[in-house]
Write an enzyme that holds these catalytic residues in place. Structure first.
Site, PDB file in Angstrom:
ATOM      1  N   CYS A 279      -7.357 -57.088  18.934  1.00 20.84           N
ATOM      2  CA  CYS A 279      -7.650 -56.560  20.269  1.00 20.84           C
ATOM      3  C   CYS A 279      -9.050 -55.933  20.338  1.00 20.84           C
ATOM      4  O   CYS A 279      -9.225 -54.788  19.919  1.00 20.84           O
ATOM      5  CB  CYS A 279      -6.581 -55.524  20.603  1.00 20.84           C
TER       6      CYS A 279
ATOM      7  N   CYS B  72      -9.384 -52.460  21.904  1.00 22.35           N
ATOM      8  CA  CYS B  72      -8.822 -51.393  21.067  1.00 22.35           C
ATOM      9  C   CYS B  72      -9.911 -50.683  20.273  1.00 22.35           C
ATOM     10  O   CYS B  72      -9.829 -49.479  20.039  1.00 22.35           O
ATOM     11  CB  CYS B  72      -7.772 -51.955  20.115  1.00 22.35           C
TER      12      CYS B  72
END
Length: 115
Positions: A38, A41
């Protein structure tokens, strides 16, 4: 990744340590549910590391890798990364899904402090 912030204030938790570190905590806890795959993230993790320094001991920040700890992610119905849940007294009292600017995160988390 999220635990390699160099601040010492973002502590990784696992399925095994979640209850003691988060649910039984004596102060509000922000849990960053993230995944290695991700990209947003990484941005959120940087913001959280900086906010952890700003909030000091008033608010605890932890990270949980959803791929390595699926039971906790499933129990809290995490469907997207990043997701941040704020726990107080073992209960979810706030949530943020997706990447947000640091100022937005700061204001959101500040609402969960005492006084």
């Amino acid at each position: 990744m999220p635990q390699d912030t160099g601040t010492g204030r973002l502590n990784p938790v696992t399925d095994d340590t979640f209850a003691a570190a988060v649910l039984a905590a004596d102060r509000p806890v922000v849990v960053d549910f993230w995944a290695e795959w991700c990209p947003p993230c990484r941005v959120v993790s940087k913001h959280l590391a900086e906010l952890a320094e700003e909030f000091g001991d008033a608010l605890r920040f932890v990270t949980l890798n959803t791929d390595e700890n699926p039971a906790t992610a499933r129990a809290h119905r995490i469907m997207s990364a990043p997701t941040m849940l704020v726990f107080r007294g073992g209960e979810v009292v706030g949530s943020i899904v997706g990447s947000r600017p640091k100022d937005h995160l700061r204001r959101s988390f500040a609402r969960h402090l005492d006084g």
